[in-house]
Write a protein that holds these residues in place. Structure first.
Motif, PDB file in Angstrom:
ATOM      1  N   ALA A   1      10.208 -38.593  35.914  1.00 48.93           N
ATOM      2  CA  ALA A   1       9.548 -38.363  37.208  1.00 48.93           C
ATOM      3  C   ALA A   1      10.457 -38.798  38.348  1.00 48.93           C
ATOM      4  O   ALA A   1      10.498 -38.171  39.394  1.00 48.93           O
TER       5      ALA A   1
ATOM      6  N   PHE B   1       7.649 -36.166  32.401  1.00 48.40           N
ATOM      7  CA  PHE B   1       6.764 -34.995  32.333  1.00 48.40           C
ATOM      8  C   PHE B   1       7.462 -33.886  31.563  1.00 48.40           C
ATOM      9  O   PHE B   1       8.643 -34.004  31.220  1.00 48.40           O
TER      10      PHE B   1
ATOM     11  N   TRP C   1       2.401 -32.088  34.124  1.00 53.83           N
ATOM     12  CA  TRP C   1       2.794 -33.190  34.997  1.00 53.83           C
ATOM     13  C   TRP C   1       1.583 -33.921  35.557  1.00 53.83           C
ATOM     14  O   TRP C   1       1.636 -34.475  36.643  1.00 53.83           O
TER      15      TRP C   1
ATOM     16  N   MET D   1       7.071 -35.349  40.010  1.00 48.73           N
ATOM     17  CA  MET D   1       5.719 -34.910  39.660  1.00 48.73           C
ATOM     18  C   MET D   1       4.908 -34.590  40.911  1.00 48.73           C
ATOM     19  O   MET D   1       4.241 -33.562  40.988  1.00 48.73           O
TER      20      MET D   1
ATOM     21  N   GLY E   1       2.215 -39.173  34.031  1.00 50.64           N
ATOM     22  CA  GLY E   1       3.563 -39.563  33.617  1.00 50.64           C
ATOM     23  C   GLY E   1       3.591 -40.587  32.504  1.00 50.64           C
ATOM     24  O   GLY E   1       4.617 -40.804  31.871  1.00 50.64           O
TER      25      GLY E   1
END
Lengths: 179, 519
Positions: free
Chosen positions: B185, B223, B159, B141, B162
């Motif tokens: 992530a 994400f 993103w 991310m 999370g």
């Protein structure tokens, strides 16, 4: 002195009977070979453990092979062939198709991550039953056919050996096995 | 300062550093890994006159990487978590044996920022980028945010958070448009990744992705990304040194994957035009500069059918498939990693890097392609590979070695080089057909089939190529095989067995393959 051996290839239905004998005591590399109903002559030179050359019909090829109990494995021409040696009458109780197995075992050593069913659950075919982790992979053990959970013999977090019994299944209400 | 002056100064500095290099260079390096990569690093260390130190788990105590090392120390235990992932024990061993540096290889601790930090705290050089770069790029991310800001194209997605709740993610998935990809992530190698075609699959996919991510990385943040339907995976090797020089080493095409893991890679990519290659290389170098990259790294992109490319992630380590880059540039990337870590500048500039010919790598796994790539364990009886000019084998095993259930079942990498792609492909097929392994089932024959496939030969493939690739072939058994089998069975004790195994195989739950995936 020749002896007949029946080879069952892992993915072929028909077993093949083979026998092999030396042509004469004085020539260690010359053999008479019977493959099913055909008889051929071959020259075989072994070098080291389970590796060698075969001269067949004027062509020389390399092979690698080994045997462990009833299992024979041969490498030739970029492919590996697996056989089981069986008795001359061939396999008993031929392959029966997708019959519901009463017991499912661990195909690999590993850890039981999740159990998705409980004793007595009715199952549909291909329903996921157990999630295992082995060699850093997650894998799902599914029901081979319609049935019912008789008994679960493992718990989440268990470390199991290859072939360990995980779950017993039975027909649901006396129904047929092969869907 | 004009460019020529700058180059002259850098060159002089390089010569001075080369001379100093003899005294700066490490005397002893510990390799915190196992298998083929540990053997690979050992080879380079020994060529450089550096003492190579191995560490090993209990099942690996007689492994090839131990046999090849100059010194070897035990990490008590069997599982990766108890051995190759134990930062404290590895640092203790490095300190007590007097290692100047640690090479982490790939996998295990190679992208672990705490490990890089622990090395530095112990006064040992970590051969890789700084803990800060590893941390930023390890978090997919943060990496996406950083590179989007630097002007590198990224896949559209969500993103921001999370730990967003299901309702938020459902709304975001609607905005992005299904199908979407759920990614961890902390993820990598397909772990914690799921495709969702609708809201129902999103809900169940989130659950699975989070579970896998927690189990693999101890992190449940996920994400969303727009799912690219027919992507190719094309990555660029990057290299940076402490003087701030950053180069790329061209691309590797890695679209032949099963379970989101690469098995065949080639360079150059058959999908790139010279213009697209330049554009992607520029983005890769911009990525490296944006994060101040030092050492060897890889910028991964996905390329869609229209030729648009998007940043995927940066791997802050040596890549499994690095040999194809080495074959085309005639470089030793491990040597360069060690020199850069010792403070030496790169001995070349971008213009000096002119790749030649075509290189392909096949990853030899102990697995059964006909049974959903189920891993195979056992004792390797024969392991005879054709090696020689333009055929390279990086192996972690030899005949007699055990393949255990504890670690990744990759045995070796077969790499070939040819003047043209055509020559490289035919050499690879030849090499695979000459590579004899018995005792465990391998994917060698399967890869020969893939390389010989007409669509592959035309270079027309994406990351889904193997999803629909036919594995079964029911060819008749050659006479040579029957003769060899008869020879093997000659002294066999006659034993009578029913068809238990055949019946088991027919109704086996593994027939339903597809149950396999990386965690």
């Amino acid at each position: 002195m020749s002896r007949k051996i029946t080879l069952q290839h892992a993915s072929q239905s028909e077993p093949v009977s083979v026998s092999i004998e030396k042509v004469a005591e004085g020539s260690p590399n010359d053999f008479h070979v019977v493959l099913g109903d055909r008889r051929i002559d071959a020259e075989i030179e072994l070098f080291g453990s389970g590796a060698g050359w075969i001269r067949l019909g004027g062509k020389v090829v390399r092979f690698y092979g080994h045997r462990q109990g009833d299992d024979i494995q041969v490498w030739y021409g970029g492919k590996v062939y697996d056989f089981k040696t069986v008795d001359a009458e061939g396999p008993k109780g031929a392959v029966r198709g997708a019959v519901l197995l009463p017991e499912l075992t661990a195909p690999m050593p590993g850890t039981i991550l999740r159990i998705l069913v409980a004793d007595g659950d009715e199952l549909s075919a291909h329903q996921p039953l157990i999630i295992m982790e082995s060699m850093k992979m997650e894998m799902t053990i599914s029901a081979p056919a319609v049935g019912c959970v008789k008994e679960i013999t493992c718990s989440e977090g268990d470390l199991v050996e290859m072939g360990a019994l995980l779950i017993r299944l039975e027909d649901s209400g006396g129904g047929a096995g092969d869907e | 300062m004009d460019d020529e002056l700058k180059i002259a100064l850098l060159t002089e500095q390089w010569h001075v550093n080369r001379e100093r290099g003899a005294s700066l260079m490490f005397k002893k390096v510990l390799i915190a890994n196992r298998g083929e990569v540990a053997v690979r690093i050992t080879n380079t260390l020994q060529q450089m006159g550096i003492v190579a130190v191995a560490v090993h788990s209990q099942p690996d105590r007689w492994g090839l990487h131990v046999r090849r090392a100059d010194e070897a120390y035990a990490l008590e235990g069997e599982s990766a978590a108890d051995t190759y992932l134990r930062i404290d024990r590895i640092i203790d061993i490095a300190k007590s044996c007097g290692a100047d540096a640690i090479h982490p290889g790939y996998g295990f601790l190679s992208e672990n920022a705490e490990f890089a930090q622990a090395c530095s705290d112990a006064g040992i050089v970590f051969i890789g980028p700084s803990p800060d770069v590893i941390r930023k790029m390890g978090d997919k991310m943060i990496a996406k945010t950083t590179l989007a800001d630097a002007g590198v194209p990224v896949v559209p997605g969500y993103w921001d958070d999370g730990n967003a709740d299901v309702a938020t993610l459902e709304k975001q998935a609607e905005r992005i448009g299904y199908p979407v990809l759920i990614k961890a992530a902390a993820g990598g190698g397909g772990k914690g990744m799921r495709v969702a075609r609708d809201v129902k699959e999103l809900r169940s996919g989130l659950d699975v992705a989070r579970r896998e991510s927690v189990s693999a990385f101890g992190d449940d943040r996920v994400f969303l990304e727009k799912y690219v339907a027919s992507p190719r995976h094309v990555e660029f090797q990057i290299f940076g040194d402490s003087t701030g020089r950053t180069v790329h080493m061209f691309e590797r095409e890695c679209s032949i994957q099963r379970r989101h893991q690469k098995i065949i890679e080639e360079s150059p990519s058959p999908a790139l035009t010279p213009e697209l290659r330049d554009e992607m290389a520029t983005a890769a170098v911009r990525t490296a500069q944006a994060i101040g990259y030092e050492g060897a790294g890889t910028v991964e992109f996905i390329l869609d059918e229209s030729g648009a490319f998007y940043f995927l992630e940066v791997n802050t380590r040596l890549q499994v498939e690095h040999p194809i880059t080495e074959m085309r540039l005639r470089l030793d990337l491990v040597r360069l990693q060690i020199e850069v870590a010792a403070g030496l500048p790169l001995p070349f500039e971008q213009v000096d890097l002119v790749p030649t010919g075509h290189a392909i790598e096949c990853r030899v796994y102990a697995e059964d392609a006909a049974r959903g790539f189920l891993p195979s364990v056992g004792t390797i009886r024969h392991f005879d590979a054709p090696v020689g000019a333009n055929v390279r084998l990086d192996s972690g095993v030899q005949a007699g070695d055990e393949v255990t259930v504890y670690y990744d079942p990759m045995l070796a990498k077969l790499v070939v080089w040819g003047m043209s792609r055509e020559e490289a492909l035919s050499r690879m097929v030849w090499a695979l057909r000459r590579f004899a392994v018995t005792g465990v089932t391998t994917n060698i024959a399967f890869m020969a089939k893939v390389i010989g496939d007409p669509a592959f030969v035309r270079g027309e493939y994406d990351t889904h190529f193997l999803d629909s690739f036919a594995v079964e072939d029911h060819e008749s058994i050659p006479d040579e095989v029957l003769v060899a089998s008869a020879m093997m069975a000659r002294d066999a004790k006659k034993q009578v067995h029913g068809s238990q195994s055949a019946a088991t195989a027919a109704a086996s739950p593994w027939r339903d393959a597809g149950g396999w995936r990386g965690v």
